[in-house]
Write a protein that holds these residues in place. Structure first.
Motif, PDB file in Angstrom:
ATOM      1  N   ASP A  45       0.437  -1.092  -0.119  1.00 14.54           N
ATOM      2  CA  ASP A  45      -0.275   0.004  -0.241  1.00 14.54           C
ATOM      3  C   ASP A  45       0.941   0.884   0.219  1.00 14.54           C
ATOM      4  N   PRO A  46      -0.036   2.380  -0.695  1.00 18.44           N
ATOM      5  CA  PRO A  46       1.647   3.474  -0.982  1.00 18.44           C
ATOM      6  C   PRO A  46       1.435   4.029   0.481  1.00 18.44           C
ATOM      7  N   LEU A  47       1.013   4.389   1.530  1.00 24.52           N
ATOM      8  CA  LEU A  47       0.598   5.134   2.750  1.00 24.52           C
ATOM      9  C   LEU A  47       1.039   4.339   3.508  1.00 24.52           C
ATOM     10  N   GLN A  48       0.935   2.460   4.077  1.00 25.11           N
ATOM     11  CA  GLN A  48       1.317   1.903   4.914  1.00 25.11           C
ATOM     12  C   GLN A  48       2.529   0.518   4.170  1.00 25.11           C
ATOM     13  N   HIS A  49       2.474   1.142   3.645  1.00 21.28           N
ATOM     14  CA  HIS A  49       3.726  -0.548   2.102  1.00 21.28           C
ATOM     15  C   HIS A  49       3.153  -1.324   3.090  1.00 21.28           C
ATOM     16  N   LEU A  50       4.035  -2.526   3.658  1.00 27.17           N
ATOM     17  CA  LEU A  50       3.743  -4.161   3.504  1.00 27.17           C
ATOM     18  C   LEU A  50       2.286  -3.974   4.228  1.00 27.17           C
ATOM     19  N   ILE A  51       0.846  -4.237   3.950  1.00 26.36           N
ATOM     20  CA  ILE A  51      -0.160  -5.147   4.943  1.00 26.36           C
ATOM     21  C   ILE A  51       0.043  -6.346   4.850  1.00 26.36           C
ATOM     22  N   GLN A  52       0.210  -7.652   5.905  1.00 29.86           N
ATOM     23  CA  GLN A  52       0.052  -8.675   6.116  1.00 29.86           C
ATOM     24  C   GLN A  52      -1.228  -8.865   6.323  1.00 29.86           C
ATOM     25  N   PHE A  53      -2.495  -9.923   5.945  1.00 28.01           N
ATOM     26  CA  PHE A  53      -3.146 -10.655   6.517  1.00 28.01           C
ATOM     27  C   PHE A  53      -3.668 -12.068   6.696  1.00 28.01           C
ATOM     28  N   VAL A  54      -3.898 -12.343   8.347  1.00 28.05           N
ATOM     29  CA  VAL A  54      -3.826 -13.684   8.804  1.00 28.05           C
ATOM     30  C   VAL A  54      -4.864 -14.110   9.357  1.00 28.05           C
ATOM     31  N   ILE A  55      -5.097 -15.423   8.987  1.00 27.77           N
ATOM     32  CA  ILE A  55      -5.918 -15.467   9.430  1.00 27.77           C
ATOM     33  C   ILE A  55      -5.997 -17.323  10.064  1.00 27.77           C
ATOM     34  N   ARG A  56      -6.629 -17.374  11.242  1.00 28.84           N
ATOM     35  CA  ARG A  56      -6.037 -18.423  12.033  1.00 28.84           C
ATOM     36  C   ARG A  56      -7.478 -18.969  12.713  1.00 28.84           C
ATOM     37  N   ASP A  57      -7.479 -19.942  12.851  1.00 30.27           N
ATOM     38  CA  ASP A  57      -8.266 -20.861  13.877  1.00 30.27           C
ATOM     39  C   ASP A  57      -9.994 -21.135  13.266  1.00 30.27           C
ATOM     40  N   ILE A  65     -12.705 -16.674   4.633  1.00 31.87           N
ATOM     41  CA  ILE A  65     -13.888 -16.196   3.362  1.00 31.87           C
ATOM     42  C   ILE A  65     -14.140 -14.435   4.455  1.00 31.87           C
ATOM     43  N   GLU A  66     -15.019 -15.056   4.926  1.00 32.33           N
ATOM     44  CA  GLU A  66     -15.776 -13.996   5.829  1.00 32.33           C
ATOM     45  C   GLU A  66     -14.377 -13.290   7.179  1.00 32.33           C
ATOM     46  N   MET A  67     -13.665 -13.910   7.592  1.00 37.17           N
ATOM     47  CA  MET A  67     -12.440 -13.187   8.265  1.00 37.17           C
ATOM     48  C   MET A  67     -11.371 -12.666   7.395  1.00 37.17           C
ATOM     49  N   PHE A  68     -11.050 -12.485   5.996  1.00 34.70           N
ATOM     50  CA  PHE A  68     -10.396 -12.376   5.534  1.00 34.70           C
ATOM     51  C   PHE A  68     -11.606 -10.871   5.157  1.00 34.70           C
ATOM     52  N   ALA A  69     -12.317 -10.874   4.780  1.00 35.41           N
ATOM     53  CA  ALA A  69     -13.297  -9.763   4.245  1.00 35.41           C
ATOM     54  C   ALA A  69     -13.319  -8.703   5.371  1.00 35.41           C
ATOM     55  N   LYS A  70     -13.358  -9.378   7.043  1.00 34.05           N
ATOM     56  CA  LYS A  70     -13.324  -8.367   8.014  1.00 34.05           C
ATOM     57  C   LYS A  70     -12.203  -7.249   8.390  1.00 34.05           C
ATOM     58  N   GLN A  71     -11.308  -8.345   7.729  1.00 33.90           N
ATOM     59  CA  GLN A  71     -10.435  -7.830   7.814  1.00 33.90           C
ATOM     60  C   GLN A  71      -9.823  -7.262   6.724  1.00 33.90           C
ATOM     61  N   LEU A  72     -10.170  -6.658   5.593  1.00 36.09           N
ATOM     62  CA  LEU A  72      -9.854  -5.874   4.445  1.00 36.09           C
ATOM     63  C   LEU A  72     -10.633  -4.488   4.865  1.00 36.09           C
ATOM     64  N   LEU A  73     -12.044  -4.575   5.439  1.00 36.31           N
ATOM     65  CA  LEU A  73     -12.746  -3.515   5.545  1.00 36.31           C
ATOM     66  C   LEU A  73     -11.855  -2.896   6.922  1.00 36.31           C
ATOM     67  N   HIS A  74     -11.344  -3.429   7.471  1.00 35.79           N
ATOM     68  CA  HIS A  74     -10.997  -2.726   9.085  1.00 35.79           C
ATOM     69  C   HIS A  74      -9.512  -1.962   8.661  1.00 35.79           C
ATOM     70  N   ARG A  75      -9.257  -2.165   6.824  1.00 41.40           N
ATOM     71  CA  ARG A  75      -8.053  -1.609   6.941  1.00 41.40           C
ATOM     72  C   ARG A  75      -7.894  -0.741   4.685  1.00 41.40           C
ATOM     73  N   GLY A  76      -9.690  -0.480   5.080  1.00 42.54           N
ATOM     74  CA  GLY A  76      -9.803   0.283   4.364  1.00 42.54           C
ATOM     75  C   GLY A  76     -10.339   0.176   2.213  1.00 42.54           C
ATOM     76  N   PHE A  77     -10.155  -1.188   3.386  1.00 44.81           N
ATOM     77  CA  PHE A  77     -10.527  -2.359   1.454  1.00 44.81           C
ATOM     78  C   PHE A  77     -12.157  -2.604   1.549  1.00 44.81           C
ATOM     79  N   VAL A  78     -12.419  -2.189   0.941  1.00 38.59           N
ATOM     80  CA  VAL A  78     -14.181  -2.813  -0.195  1.00 38.59           C
ATOM     81  C   VAL A  78     -14.463  -4.134  -0.940  1.00 38.59           C
ATOM     82  N   PRO A  79     -14.387  -5.321   0.091  1.00 34.25           N
ATOM     83  CA  PRO A  79     -14.063  -6.501  -0.563  1.00 34.25           C
ATOM     84  C   PRO A  79     -14.842  -6.497  -1.691  1.00 34.25           C
TER      85      PRO A  79
END
Length: 100
Positions: A45-57, A65-79
């Protein structure tokens, strides 16, 4: 403990007018009688450089997919949409990401 590749999916999301297609490999971890899913991906991301998304359990692929979409929303992405790799190695049709 046994870890194996469970499935793969792609998810397209938008942020600041830019579309990003994430490639996600989902792994299954079996311990005793319990099976849990894990996944990880990243983007730049040009503003925050590297963004990692980790889904566990996660309990199943829909939960990943639900957990990943929620992380995307939290970081300003629209799934927007996603597709899953099927058993013969080809991609299923794109599906709309449910709202969470």
């Amino acid at each position: 403990m046994n870890i194996r590749e469970f499935n793969r999916f792609q998810l397209e999301a938008t942020k600041l007018g830019r579309n990003v297609v994430f490639q996600i490999t989902v792994f299954e971890k079996k311990e005793r009688n319990k099976s849990r899913l894990y996944a990880e991906t990243q983007c730049y991301d040009p503003l925050q450089h590297l963004i990692q998304f980790v889904i566990r359990d996660a309990s199943d692929l829909d939960n990943v997919i639900e957990m990943f979409a929620k992380q995307l929303l939290h970081r300003g992405f629209v799934p927007v949409k996603y597709r899953v790799k099927n058993g013969d190695g080809s991609w299923d049709a794109w599906l709309q990401v449910p709202e969470y």
